[in-house]
Design a protein around this motif. Sequence first.
Motif, PDB file in Angstrom:
ATOM      1  N   ALA A  75      38.153  47.853  33.571  1.00 58.29           N
ATOM      2  CA  ALA A  75      37.905  46.485  33.113  1.00 58.29           C
ATOM      3  C   ALA A  75      39.122  45.864  32.438  1.00 58.29           C
ATOM      4  N   ARG A  76      40.060  46.682  31.997  1.00 55.79           N
ATOM      5  CA  ARG A  76      41.285  46.186  31.395  1.00 55.79           C
ATOM      6  C   ARG A  76      42.476  47.027  31.851  1.00 55.79           C
ATOM      7  N   VAL A  77      43.619  46.370  32.033  1.00 58.52           N
ATOM      8  CA  VAL A  77      44.907  47.051  32.140  1.00 58.52           C
ATOM      9  C   VAL A  77      45.733  46.540  30.974  1.00 58.52           C
ATOM     10  N   VAL A  78      46.189  47.467  30.128  1.00 54.66           N
ATOM     11  CA  VAL A  78      46.812  47.084  28.863  1.00 54.66           C
ATOM     12  C   VAL A  78      48.143  47.807  28.686  1.00 54.66           C
ATOM     13  N   LYS A 200      38.235  51.843  38.348  1.00 51.96           N
ATOM     14  CA  LYS A 200      39.610  52.318  38.216  1.00 51.96           C
ATOM     15  C   LYS A 200      40.409  52.015  39.478  1.00 51.96           C
ATOM     16  N   GLY A 201      39.750  52.142  40.628  1.00 52.60           N
ATOM     17  CA  GLY A 201      40.441  51.872  41.885  1.00 52.60           C
ATOM     18  C   GLY A 201      40.863  50.422  42.005  1.00 52.60           C
ATOM     19  N   ALA A 202      39.982  49.488  41.631  1.00 51.71           N
ATOM     20  CA  ALA A 202      40.327  48.064  41.686  1.00 51.71           C
ATOM     21  C   ALA A 202      41.491  47.760  40.756  1.00 51.71           C
ATOM     22  N   ALA A 203      41.461  48.328  39.552  1.00 51.29           N
ATOM     23  CA  ALA A 203      42.548  48.107  38.603  1.00 51.29           C
ATOM     24  C   ALA A 203      43.852  48.697  39.124  1.00 51.29           C
ATOM     25  N   LEU A 204      43.759  49.857  39.763  1.00 47.94           N
ATOM     26  CA  LEU A 204      44.965  50.471  40.323  1.00 47.94           C
ATOM     27  C   LEU A 204      45.555  49.599  41.427  1.00 47.94           C
ATOM     28  N   ALA A 208      49.279  48.160  41.036  1.00 47.42           N
ATOM     29  CA  ALA A 208      50.288  48.547  42.023  1.00 47.42           C
ATOM     30  C   ALA A 208      50.853  47.324  42.734  1.00 47.42           C
ATOM     31  N   ALA A 209      49.986  46.385  43.102  1.00 46.74           N
ATOM     32  CA  ALA A 209      50.448  45.171  43.776  1.00 46.74           C
ATOM     33  C   ALA A 209      51.374  44.369  42.875  1.00 46.74           C
ATOM     34  N   SER A 210      51.035  44.283  41.591  1.00 42.77           N
ATOM     35  CA  SER A 210      51.864  43.501  40.667  1.00 42.77           C
ATOM     36  C   SER A 210      53.220  44.143  40.436  1.00 42.77           C
ATOM     37  N   ARG A 211      53.320  45.463  40.652  1.00 45.42           N
ATOM     38  CA  ARG A 211      54.590  46.174  40.464  1.00 45.42           C
ATOM     39  C   ARG A 211      55.307  46.449  41.781  1.00 45.42           C
ATOM     40  N   GLY A 212      54.712  46.019  42.896  1.00 41.85           N
ATOM     41  CA  GLY A 212      55.349  46.214  44.189  1.00 41.85           C
ATOM     42  C   GLY A 212      55.376  47.650  44.659  1.00 41.85           C
TER      43      GLY A 212
END
Length: 272
Positions: A75-78, A200-204, A208-212
Motif C-alpha cells: 500500500a506504500r512505497v517509502v 507487494k507485486g503491484a508495488a514492485l 521497478a518501472a519508475s527506476r527503469g
Amino acid sequence: MSAVGTRTVEWIVTDLDGTLVARDLRIVESGSAALRRFIDAGGTVVIATGRSEEAALPYYRALGLTTPAILYNGARVVDLSTGAVLHRRSLSVAAWARLTMLFAELPAGVWPAVFSRGRVHVTDSSPALRDYAARDGVALHRLGSWGELPFDDVIKVMLVCDRPELMDPAEEAVSAAVPGVTLVRSESTYLEVLPAGATKGAALRELAASRGVALSDIAAIGDNPNDLDMIQAAGLGAAVGDGAESVRAAADIVVRPCAEGAVADLVARVLP
C-alpha cells in the motif's frame, strides 16, 4: 551462464518476517552478510513487508539500506531514509465506512488494528493485539471510536485473530460486506484488508518501472501468501523452504528454510 562473481540480477527484493527475519525477530546473519556481498557487487536490495515504517525501520537500518521500501504489503512505497512516500494507496472512503460498521459483527476473538497517520490504532485491548504489537515493535494507540480517524487516509486494517481457525470466518465476513479491497493472509492469524490493487507485486511493478529496471532483472523471495504476487512478478521468484505450500508451488525455485539461510541461498544462486 554468467562468469563467476557476476550478478545475474539487478535487484533482490526480500520479505522480512519468515524470510530474512527468523522467529526470534532477528535478521538471519548469513542472509545479512550475503546481501552486503550482493550490494558490494553493485546490486540493489529492496525490502518488501507488511510492516509499517515504524516496524520496518530497525531492519532497514541494520541492513544499511538507502533504497525505497515496499511497506504495508504494497500500500506504500517509502524512502525510509527521509520518510518520503513515493507511491501510495489508501482504503476508499466507502470501504472504510463499511469496515467500521462490520467491526462490531466480527467473530469473537478477531481484533481490528488500523493503520493511519503513521500509527497503529485500536479501540480494544487483547493479548493477541499486545502480542502483535510486541512482535512488530509498534505502539498501539487507543481510540474512543473509529470516527476519530481521517476517513480518507486509512492505509490498511489488520484483523488479528486469537487462533488460526478464525481466519476463514473473518475473511468471509469482510468479503461479503466490503467490496473493493484486497485481502491477504500475512501470518496464520493475521488477515490484512488493503486498498484495491495493493499487493507487494503491484508495488514492485510500480517501483521497478519508475527506476527503469526490468522485472526480468529482479529476484524476489518470500514465504507467505502475501508474497505470491511479488515472486510471480519477478524474473526469478524464490520461496523459503519452510514457507507456505502455495508459495513453494508457485515459485521458480525453493531455497533453504528461513533460519538456515534462505536469503543467503538465493544470493548464492544469483551471485556465483
